[in-house]
Design a protein around this motif. Sequence first.
Motif, PDB file in Angstrom:
ATOM      1  N   HIS A  35       0.883  -1.118   0.010  1.00  0.00           N
ATOM      2  CA  HIS A  35       0.034   0.166  -0.066  1.00  0.00           C
ATOM      3  C   HIS A  35       0.933   1.314  -0.072  1.00  0.00           C
ATOM      4  N   ASP A  36       0.484   2.187  -0.912  1.00  0.00           N
ATOM      5  CA  ASP A  36       1.300   3.660  -0.951  1.00  0.00           C
ATOM      6  C   ASP A  36       0.695   4.274   0.447  1.00  0.00           C
ATOM      7  N   LEU A  37       1.458   4.719   1.238  1.00  0.00           N
ATOM      8  CA  LEU A  37       1.182   5.112   2.497  1.00  0.00           C
ATOM      9  C   LEU A  37       0.723   6.770   2.225  1.00  0.00           C
ATOM     10  N   ASP A  38       1.391   7.238   0.972  1.00  0.00           N
ATOM     11  CA  ASP A  38       0.837   8.733   0.707  1.00  0.00           C
ATOM     12  C   ASP A  38      -0.601   8.722   0.022  1.00  0.00           C
ATOM     13  N   THR A  39      -1.029   7.834  -0.639  1.00  0.00           N
ATOM     14  CA  THR A  39      -2.095   7.893  -1.499  1.00  0.00           C
ATOM     15  C   THR A  39      -3.157   6.864  -1.128  1.00  0.00           C
ATOM     16  N   GLY A  40      -2.591   5.671  -0.559  1.00  0.00           N
ATOM     17  CA  GLY A  40      -3.484   4.562  -0.087  1.00  0.00           C
ATOM     18  C   GLY A  40      -3.987   3.695  -1.248  1.00  0.00           C
ATOM     19  N   ALA A  41      -3.166   4.078  -2.102  1.00  0.00           N
ATOM     20  CA  ALA A  41      -3.437   3.125  -3.542  1.00  0.00           C
ATOM     21  C   ALA A  41      -2.670   1.686  -3.160  1.00  0.00           C
ATOM     22  N   GLU A  42      -3.195   0.668  -3.860  1.00  0.00           N
ATOM     23  CA  GLU A  42      -2.699  -0.953  -3.784  1.00  0.00           C
ATOM     24  C   GLU A  42      -1.881  -0.942  -4.830  1.00  0.00           C
ATOM     25  N   VAL A  43      -0.355  -1.353  -4.460  1.00  0.00           N
ATOM     26  CA  VAL A  43       0.604  -1.312  -5.556  1.00  0.00           C
ATOM     27  C   VAL A  43       1.407  -2.560  -5.760  1.00  0.00           C
ATOM     28  N   VAL A  44       1.851  -2.836  -6.629  1.00  0.00           N
ATOM     29  CA  VAL A  44       2.776  -4.090  -6.809  1.00  0.00           C
ATOM     30  C   VAL A  44       4.205  -3.673  -6.527  1.00  0.00           C
ATOM     31  N   ILE A  45       4.907  -4.345  -5.963  1.00  0.00           N
ATOM     32  CA  ILE A  45       6.535  -4.140  -5.621  1.00  0.00           C
ATOM     33  C   ILE A  45       7.349  -5.375  -5.989  1.00  0.00           C
ATOM     34  N   LYS A  46       8.219  -5.054  -6.848  1.00  0.00           N
ATOM     35  CA  LYS A  46       9.222  -6.013  -7.274  1.00  0.00           C
ATOM     36  C   LYS A  46      10.503  -5.857  -6.588  1.00  0.00           C
ATOM     37  N   GLU A  47      11.007  -6.606  -5.722  1.00  0.00           N
ATOM     38  CA  GLU A  47      12.299  -6.524  -5.155  1.00  0.00           C
ATOM     39  C   GLU A  47      13.207  -7.266  -5.873  1.00  0.00           C
ATOM     40  N   TYR A  48      14.164  -6.658  -6.191  1.00  0.00           N
ATOM     41  CA  TYR A  48      15.624  -7.378  -7.051  1.00  0.00           C
ATOM     42  C   TYR A  48      16.304  -8.103  -6.110  1.00  0.00           C
ATOM     43  N   MET A  49      16.238  -9.393  -6.047  1.00  0.00           N
ATOM     44  CA  MET A  49      16.887 -10.343  -5.113  1.00  0.00           C
ATOM     45  C   MET A  49      17.042 -11.636  -5.990  1.00  0.00           C
ATOM     46  N   PRO A  50      18.029 -11.561  -6.881  1.00  0.00           N
ATOM     47  CA  PRO A  50      18.360 -12.992  -7.533  1.00  0.00           C
ATOM     48  C   PRO A  50      18.775 -14.091  -6.790  1.00  0.00           C
ATOM     49  N   LYS A  51      18.039 -15.171  -7.020  1.00  0.00           N
ATOM     50  CA  LYS A  51      17.992 -16.630  -6.283  1.00  0.00           C
ATOM     51  C   LYS A  51      19.269 -17.049  -6.171  1.00  0.00           C
ATOM     52  N   LYS A  52      20.236 -16.910  -7.149  1.00  0.00           N
ATOM     53  CA  LYS A  52      21.409 -17.789  -7.209  1.00  0.00           C
ATOM     54  C   LYS A  52      22.533 -16.811  -6.683  1.00  0.00           C
ATOM     55  N   LEU A  53      22.235 -15.555  -6.291  1.00  0.00           N
ATOM     56  CA  LEU A  53      23.159 -14.564  -5.949  1.00  0.00           C
ATOM     57  C   LEU A  53      23.284 -14.020  -4.545  1.00  0.00           C
ATOM     58  N   ALA A  54      21.931 -13.880  -4.040  1.00  0.00           N
ATOM     59  CA  ALA A  54      21.813 -13.117  -2.949  1.00  0.00           C
ATOM     60  C   ALA A  54      20.804 -13.806  -1.604  1.00  0.00           C
ATOM     61  N   ARG A  55      21.146 -13.218  -0.698  1.00  0.00           N
ATOM     62  CA  ARG A  55      20.577 -13.675   0.868  1.00  0.00           C
ATOM     63  C   ARG A  55      20.281 -12.467   1.306  1.00  0.00           C
ATOM     64  N   ARG A  56      19.302 -12.771   2.507  1.00  0.00           N
ATOM     65  CA  ARG A  56      18.899 -11.491   3.407  1.00  0.00           C
ATOM     66  C   ARG A  56      19.330 -11.748   4.701  1.00  0.00           C
ATOM     67  N   ARG A  57      20.072 -10.441   5.076  1.00  0.00           N
ATOM     68  CA  ARG A  57      20.426 -10.581   6.556  1.00  0.00           C
ATOM     69  C   ARG A  57      19.519  -9.924   7.468  1.00  0.00           C
ATOM     70  N   ASP A  58      19.318 -10.089   8.825  1.00  0.00           N
ATOM     71  CA  ASP A  58      18.450  -9.743   9.815  1.00  0.00           C
ATOM     72  C   ASP A  58      18.289  -7.986   9.332  1.00  0.00           C
ATOM     73  N   GLY A  59      17.302  -7.361   9.364  1.00  0.00           N
ATOM     74  CA  GLY A  59      17.049  -5.959   9.283  1.00  0.00           C
ATOM     75  C   GLY A  59      16.831  -5.731   7.780  1.00  0.00           C
ATOM     76  N   GLY A  60      16.843  -6.932   6.874  1.00  0.00           N
ATOM     77  CA  GLY A  60      16.131  -6.589   5.590  1.00  0.00           C
ATOM     78  C   GLY A  60      17.162  -6.606   4.409  1.00  0.00           C
ATOM     79  N   ARG A  61      18.623  -6.268   4.913  1.00  0.00           N
ATOM     80  CA  ARG A  61      19.523  -6.139   3.986  1.00  0.00           C
ATOM     81  C   ARG A  61      19.824  -7.379   2.924  1.00  0.00           C
TER      82      ARG A  61
END
Length: 312
Positions: A35-61
């Motif tokens: 949800h867009d907090l400024d407009t309230g609109a419903e949106v779709v977000i694509k996060e770049y995170m290639p399966k073969k290259l990336a991991r996520r650390r605590d905190g979301g990085r």
Amino acid sequence: MALARKNLSPGTLVGAYQLAEVIGKGGFSLIYLAHDLDTGAEVVIKEYMPKKLARRRDGGRVVPMSAEQALALHHGRRLFFQEVQALASLSHPSIVRVLDFFLANDTGYLVMPNERGRNLSTYLQQRRGGVSTTFLLEVFVPVLDALALMHQHAMVHLDVKPGNVHLRHGNQPLLLDLGAVHPLNRERARGSQVVTAGYSPVEQYFSAAELGPWTDVYAVGASIRTCMERKTPPPALERKKEDTLVSAREALAGRYPGFLLEAVDWAMQMEAARRPRDASALLDWLRPHLERYRAGAVTGAVDSRPSGVEAH
């Protein structure tokens, strides 16, 4: 310690958006409803995170899986940003709109409108009978027109398939998965990590092969044939070893107009040089046939064969 690739939790704030749920996962990205907090609109977000290259650390990085993959992850993230910027300059009713793009958590986020509708692949799975010629034209003529615009701007999609076509009201199509789009003036225009069996032509399997608009044309032809037969065509590598695929003109004679079957056969030629050079070339050939079909004059015969297509 780095954790395996995982999505951000519902309720997480990313930029000016609050994530609601994960709605998709791909080889290069995670997709969220938000949800867009400024407009309230419903949106779709694509996060770049290639399966073969990336991991996520605590905190979301988002971090590389290993030190050896750090450069590749950085390079891919930079290209993702540049390619989305280029795509945002295109305006077409069948190309998804880019609302926003920003960097956070050491990765990139693409924001798009949440378009109501249904996925073409899901629609085909749920449908018992074959689809009509009218349906095919309603969906794939606009798709070809959208690809023609991309090709005119030296971009190729490289992952056209029913799963990447979204159907809105009235079967208005929307091309999805912009993360696969590549400008032709970069090194990724040779070879590709994006391969979908049945839809990717043979050149897409080899790093040294030249990719281009003709690569997308093959995928469109394969997608149309999937809709006609309700099954995926054989992978291009299998066809390269032994091409047992019966032409659409022969296999589907009488079920669809001859001009449409000829177009599918032309688009799915194994040799790239024998296909239409780009989406515009295929559209230009189709237009007079479409006019006659829409006027009720098409009987299934075709009065001219696309160059490069053999008679059967």
